[in-house]
Design a protein around this motif. Structure first.
Motif, PDB file in Angstrom:
ATOM      1  N   LEU B 144       0.861  -1.185   0.000  1.00  0.00           N
ATOM      2  CA  LEU B 144       0.000   0.000   0.000  1.00  0.00           C
ATOM      3  C   LEU B 144       0.894   1.231   0.000  1.00  0.00           C
ATOM      4  CD1 LEU B 144      -2.484   1.848   0.468  1.00  0.00           C
ATOM      5  CD2 LEU B 144      -2.329   1.291   2.887  1.00  0.00           C
ATOM      6  N   CYS B 149      -2.639   7.060  -3.411  1.00  0.00           N
ATOM      7  CA  CYS B 149      -4.042   6.815  -3.066  1.00  0.00           C
ATOM      8  C   CYS B 149      -4.872   8.066  -3.318  1.00  0.00           C
ATOM      9  CB  CYS B 149      -4.134   6.398  -1.604  1.00  0.00           C
ATOM     10  SG  CYS B 149      -5.828   6.277  -1.012  1.00  0.00           S
ATOM     11  N   ILE B 150      -6.043   7.884  -3.922  1.00  0.00           N
ATOM     12  CA  ILE B 150      -6.928   9.026  -4.162  1.00  0.00           C
ATOM     13  C   ILE B 150      -8.176   8.960  -3.277  1.00  0.00           C
ATOM     14  CG2 ILE B 150      -6.106   9.431  -6.513  1.00  0.00           C
ATOM     15  CD1 ILE B 150      -8.662   7.954  -7.482  1.00  0.00           C
ATOM     16  N   LEU B 151      -8.148   8.070  -2.284  1.00  0.00           N
ATOM     17  CA  LEU B 151      -9.234   7.944  -1.316  1.00  0.00           C
ATOM     18  C   LEU B 151     -10.595   7.672  -1.955  1.00  0.00           C
ATOM     19  CD1 LEU B 151      -8.177  10.755   1.160  1.00  0.00           C
ATOM     20  CD2 LEU B 151      -8.040   8.289   1.550  1.00  0.00           C
ATOM     21  N   CYS B 152     -10.574   6.878  -2.991  1.00  0.00           N
ATOM     22  CA  CYS B 152     -11.827   6.551  -3.668  1.00  0.00           C
ATOM     23  C   CYS B 152     -12.668   5.578  -2.845  1.00  0.00           C
ATOM     24  CB  CYS B 152     -11.536   5.953  -5.035  1.00  0.00           C
ATOM     25  SG  CYS B 152     -10.771   4.328  -4.935  1.00  0.00           S
ATOM     26  N   THR B 153     -12.033   4.908  -1.903  1.00  0.00           N
ATOM     27  CA  THR B 153     -12.638   3.899  -1.020  1.00  0.00           C
ATOM     28  C   THR B 153     -13.139   2.636  -1.722  1.00  0.00           C
ATOM     29  OG1 THR B 153     -14.926   4.742  -0.978  1.00  0.00           O
ATOM     30  CG2 THR B 153     -13.378   5.716   0.595  1.00  0.00           C
ATOM     31  N   ARG B 154     -12.681   2.409  -2.923  1.00  0.00           N
ATOM     32  CA  ARG B 154     -13.079   1.154  -3.565  1.00  0.00           C
ATOM     33  C   ARG B 154     -12.554  -0.044  -2.773  1.00  0.00           C
ATOM     34  NH1 ARG B 154     -11.529   1.097  -9.820  1.00  0.00           N
ATOM     35  NH2 ARG B 154     -12.603   2.914 -10.607  1.00  0.00           N
ATOM     36  N   CYS B 155     -11.341   0.092  -2.236  1.00  0.00           N
ATOM     37  CA  CYS B 155     -10.753  -1.010  -1.462  1.00  0.00           C
ATOM     38  C   CYS B 155     -11.606  -1.288  -0.230  1.00  0.00           C
ATOM     39  CB  CYS B 155      -9.311  -0.686  -1.065  1.00  0.00           C
ATOM     40  SG  CYS B 155      -9.104   0.876  -0.188  1.00  0.00           S
ATOM     41  N   VAL B 179      -6.412   5.590   4.115  1.00  0.00           N
ATOM     42  CA  VAL B 179      -6.995   4.268   4.301  1.00  0.00           C
ATOM     43  C   VAL B 179      -6.107   3.539   5.308  1.00  0.00           C
ATOM     44  CG1 VAL B 179      -8.112   4.062   2.056  1.00  0.00           C
ATOM     45  CG2 VAL B 179      -5.760   3.310   2.308  1.00  0.00           C
ATOM     46  N   CYS B 203      -8.460  -1.205  -6.829  1.00  0.00           N
ATOM     47  CA  CYS B 203      -7.803   0.106  -6.713  1.00  0.00           C
ATOM     48  C   CYS B 203      -7.509   0.690  -8.098  1.00  0.00           C
ATOM     49  CB  CYS B 203      -6.519  -0.040  -5.901  1.00  0.00           C
ATOM     50  SG  CYS B 203      -5.567   1.470  -5.783  1.00  0.00           S
ATOM     51  N   PRO B 204      -7.943   1.919  -8.333  1.00  0.00           N
ATOM     52  CA  PRO B 204      -7.779   2.482  -9.681  1.00  0.00           C
ATOM     53  C   PRO B 204      -6.361   2.960  -9.994  1.00  0.00           C
ATOM     54  CG  PRO B 204      -8.831   4.080  -8.234  1.00  0.00           C
ATOM     55  CD  PRO B 204      -8.693   2.816  -7.433  1.00  0.00           C
ATOM     56  N   THR B 205      -5.525   3.096  -8.968  1.00  0.00           N
ATOM     57  CA  THR B 205      -4.176   3.627  -9.183  1.00  0.00           C
ATOM     58  C   THR B 205      -3.144   2.587  -8.747  1.00  0.00           C
ATOM     59  OG1 THR B 205      -3.897   4.535  -6.974  1.00  0.00           O
ATOM     60  CG2 THR B 205      -5.061   5.918  -8.573  1.00  0.00           C
ATOM     61  N   ALA B 207      -1.777   2.654  -5.919  1.00  0.00           N
ATOM     62  CA  ALA B 207      -1.710   2.717  -4.458  1.00  0.00           C
ATOM     63  C   ALA B 207      -1.670   1.325  -3.845  1.00  0.00           C
ATOM     64  CB  ALA B 207      -2.895   3.495  -3.910  1.00  0.00           C
ATOM     65  N   LEU B 208      -2.533   0.444  -4.342  1.00  0.00           N
ATOM     66  CA  LEU B 208      -2.481  -0.944  -3.910  1.00  0.00           C
ATOM     67  C   LEU B 208      -1.934  -1.751  -5.074  1.00  0.00           C
ATOM     68  CD1 LEU B 208      -5.929  -1.257  -2.105  1.00  0.00           C
ATOM     69  CD2 LEU B 208      -3.676  -1.280  -1.037  1.00  0.00           C
TER      70      LEU B 208
HETATM   71  S1  SF4 Z   1      -8.753   1.688  -3.784  1.00  0.00           S
HETATM   72 FE1  SF4 Z   1      -6.663   2.526  -3.966  1.00  0.00          FE
HETATM   73  S2  SF4 Z   1      -6.935   4.708  -4.399  1.00  0.00           S
HETATM   74 FE2  SF4 Z   1      -8.911   3.931  -3.674  1.00  0.00          FE
HETATM   75  S3  SF4 Z   1      -8.893   4.343  -1.455  1.00  0.00           S
HETATM   76 FE3  SF4 Z   1      -8.151   2.250  -1.721  1.00  0.00          FE
HETATM   77  S4  SF4 Z   1      -5.924   2.483  -1.840  1.00  0.00           S
HETATM   78 FE4  SF4 Z   1      -6.776   4.523  -2.164  1.00  0.00          FE
END
Ligand code: SF4
Ligand code: FES
Lengths: 472, 236
Positions: B144, B149-155, B179, B203-205, B207-208
């Motif tokens: 991670l 991370c763009i804090l999209c909260t998909r994760c 997150v 995760c769209p980027t 980040a993960l």
């Molecule tokens: S899915 Fe990726 S970009 Fe979105 S909140 Fe989780 S870690 Fe951040």
């Protein structure tokens, strides 16, 4: 006391400043070679996953990203404690040789040829690659073609010309196709013909430069480079050898991870470029050089027929070890010949086409060193990581770093010989810049900074007031 | 059976089911609305504000991913104003953390990057925050990197809704939001994590990401998540 400052030195990659201090009688009293940029990759890679390092460090430089990617990947593999598959090993050397061809062609045709094709004293306004295109279109075309040959190999392997993400920790991320191999083999004869033509013409103009050859950083130094167990040249593998200025082997077969027993780095005042020196001799006398001429001096042979024939002729003309930095150009051409021969050999090796090209592993050692011979000389990447693979510490020693002390000495010698009086003789100042260029220094690499190319020569008196200014 | 409603999207009459969002109605009729935090199959949260659209009679923009349709509604998905706002949203995402595409494992396969290039963002007009952020490398298989991370909260959503593990949560507010796994333990020490990797794929980027991939190598498969979510929904 008067002072002449050359800043920045043009037609090198990066920024350097040369200050020439004249005594009251107009003789050169002192010279200073300083590198004036810094970027600090060591610092901002802290905390990154180690396997990102090849990608990150290959961004240090747009000229030899492949070298950084390779040295970095090797350091990563030391951390992973894996041996990469034979195909990956061959493909990496292939990529590396292609990089040699393009990088040496750039240095020779674009950056240095203007000096010896148009003349050291020619009009600075046209003493550049455009001047070459106008006056010697055939040479210019050859230069472009040769560089293209190298770049196209890199592109077909690594998919990207400049930043090769194809080199990954554990190997490479895709095998070579038979089509690519055949295409490269098809273009090889023309590349070889260009190398041959260039050599012929270079040898013909060489006699016009006897003065430069004898005063262009011809101070004897030690030399360092990678060799195999028989002492043949190694660009991608091998162990480090040091040879003395009179040609004796001082140290041999130093494995990558032991480099720091032999090389220490001094920090210089006013320069961001550290000055590595040979530890047993100490600072500042432990001057050694790396790069094409150093390799030529260090090895027993290249290990390929055409390059070895050239080395023989070279030895007859200048002796080995040869010390004049002007001969870096010569050695660079021999290495183009060598690289083309190696490309052919590697493509002929059946293992090269194997599809197994990547080894996988996690962190199995907390420290790793990767060493290769970059076009400009020995390149060392040294990493330390924590148990999870986060980067804790980095040290990079790049070719121009190794050469730092020697470049300083060469500048001193050239200035003493060619700079006379307190007037700014453009030709003399160009020679000072040219000796720096002979090393093909990549100052952006050395300080890990990005650079631009322009020249400003400044003549300053002892109180620091500007007397004269020349730019090209 | 939900009622069929009629609405206009960019002037065209379409029908959709009551309870559907503007985004669903648009997608079902082949209309494109840009999204980032939305992932088909997960509960929409309206976090990124990229899917903003104009609705006649409402004097503010509304997020298409969370706004239910109404009969007779008229929606515009493109306008100069929307483009301007969407660009600003993206630029703000870029300045908030350290998105250095050139050295990222997801370079070339990143939804944020793709969105920016699709919108023609060539430079960012605001100054960057350059926060100093950590990279959690404690998990044996995944990483991670808060920088990306763009804090999209998909994760967060995929872990809670699909895997049922609820490892991820967002802690703190505003610019300090992060997150976090479990009760702010290192991911590798999380007792709840089943190592399924759904968060990584969602995760769209970059980040993960899976461990060990070099620059440009991390290619995500979030279509599986959508398929799985719909299958689950169908069975329920
Ligand atoms: S899915 Fe990726 S970009 Fe979105 S909140 Fe989780 S870690 Fe951040
Ligand atoms: S996609 Fe609707 S707000 Fe993010």
């Amino acid at each position: 006391m008067k002072r002449i400052t050359i800043e920045p030195v043009s037609r090198i990659e990066g920024h350097a400043k040369i200050t020439i201090q004249l005594a009251d009688d107009g003789h050169v009293a002192k010279t200073d070679f300083q590198v004036t940029q810094v970027r600090g990759f060591e610092k901002f890679t802290e905390g990154r996953p180690f396997y990102e390092m090849p990608g990150i460090t290959s961004r240090i430089c747009g000229i030899c990203p492949v070298s950084h990617a390779l040295a970095s990947a090797k350091a990563c593999e030391a951390i992973m404690a894996v041996r990469i598959p034979p195909a990956a090993r061959n493909l990496r050397e292939l990529l590396h040789c292609a990089q040699y061809v393009q990088s040496h062609a750039l240095s020779f045709f674009y950056l240095s040829a203007p000096d010896f094709l148009l003349g050291m004293d020619s009009d600075p306004a046209s003493r550049n690659v455009l001047g070459i295109i106008r006056k010697h279109p055939d040479v210019a075309r050859d230069g472009i073609e040769l560089r293209k040959f190298g770049l196209q190999i890199i592109e077909s392997l690594a998919r990207e010309r400049v930043h090769a993400s194809w080199v990954v920790p554990g190997g490479v991320n895709a095998p070579i196709t038979p089509q690519t191999r055949d295409r490269i083999l098809g273009e090889l004869p023309e590349a070889k013909a260009i190398a041959h033509r260039t050599f012929k013409f270079f040898k013909a103009v060489l006699d016009d430069y006897t003065d430069e050859i004898s005063h262009f950083g011809s101070n004897p130094t030690m030399y360092a480079g990678l060799v195999d167990q028989k002492g043949s040249l190694q660009l991608y593998e091998g162990a480090l050898r040091f040879r003395s200025s009179i040609g004796e082997i001082i140290e041999d077969q130093i494995p990558a991870e032991e480099y720091s027993q032999w090389i220490a780095e001094a920090t210089l005042r006013d320069s961001y470029l550290k000055a590595p020196y040979f530890k047993p001799v100490g600072f500042p006398d432990g001057v050694y050089r790396v790069g094409p001429l150093a390799r030529l001096n260090v090895i027993e042979n290249y290990g390929t027929p055409a390059a070895d024939a050239e080395r023989k002729e070279f030895a007859q003309r200048f002796g080995v070890p040869a010390h004049s930095s002007f001969l870096y150009h010569y050695a660079r051409l021999i290495e183009i010949v060598y690289a083309l021969e190696r490309i052919e050999m590697l493509l002929g090796d059946s293992r090269t086409l194997d599809e197994h090209v990547r080894a996988k592993a996690g962190v199995n050692a907390l420290e790793g060193v990767g060493v290769i011979e970059a076009p400009r000389g020995t390149l060392i990447h040294h990493y330390k990581v924590d148990e999870q693979g986060a980067m804790k510490w980095t040290n990079l020693i790049v070719a121009t770093g190794h050469n730092n002390l020697a470049i300083g000495k060469s500048v001193q010698q050239v200035a003493e010989h060619f700079v006379k009086g307190d007037k700014l003789e453009e030709g003399a100042l160009n020679r000072v810049s040219a000796v720096v260029r002979a090393y093909d220094p990549c100052l952006s690499c050395s300080t890990h900074a990005s650079g631009q190319v322009a020249v400003r020569l400044r003549l300053v008196d002892s109180r620091g007031e500007l007397l004269d200014e020349v730019s090209n | 059976m939900p009622k069929k409603l009629q609405l206009r999207i960019d002037g065209e009459m379409v029908s959709a089911l009551e309870g559907q969002t503007i985004l669903q109605a648009a997608r079902n009729s082949g209309k494109y609305i840009p999204t980032l935090c939305y992932l088909d199959g997960l509960t929409p949260v309206g976090g990124c504000r990229l899917c903003m659209v104009e609705v006649s009679g409402i004097d503010r923009l509304v997020p298409a991913c969370t706004t239910p349709i109404q009969d007779g509604m008229s929606v515009s998905t493109t306008s100069a104003k929307l483009t301007r706002y969407r660009k600003i949203m993206l630029e703000l995402l870029f300045i908030e953390r350290n998105h250095i595409c050139a050295v990222c494992v997801s370079n070339g396969h990143c939804e944020l990057q793709a969105m920016a290039s699709q919108m023609g963002i060539t430079n960012v007009r605001f100054s960057y925050n350059y926060p100093k952020l950590s990279v959690d490398q404690s998990h044996s298989r995944y990483v991670l990197d808060h920088n990306r991370c763009i804090l999209c909260t998909r994760c967060v959503r995929v872990c809670a809704e699909l895997e049922g593990a609820h490892v991820w949560e967002v802690t703190s507010r505003g610019i300090h939001a992060r997150v976090q796994s479990d009760l702010n333990q290192k991911w590798g020490e999380s007792r709840g994590c089943t190592n399924c990797g759904k968060c990584v794929q969602a995760c769209p980027t970059g980040a993960l990401a899976e461990k060990g991939w070099a620059v440009e190598e991390m290619i995500k498969r979030n279509d599986n998540i959508t398929v799985l979510a719909h299958r689950k929904g169908a069975g329920a």
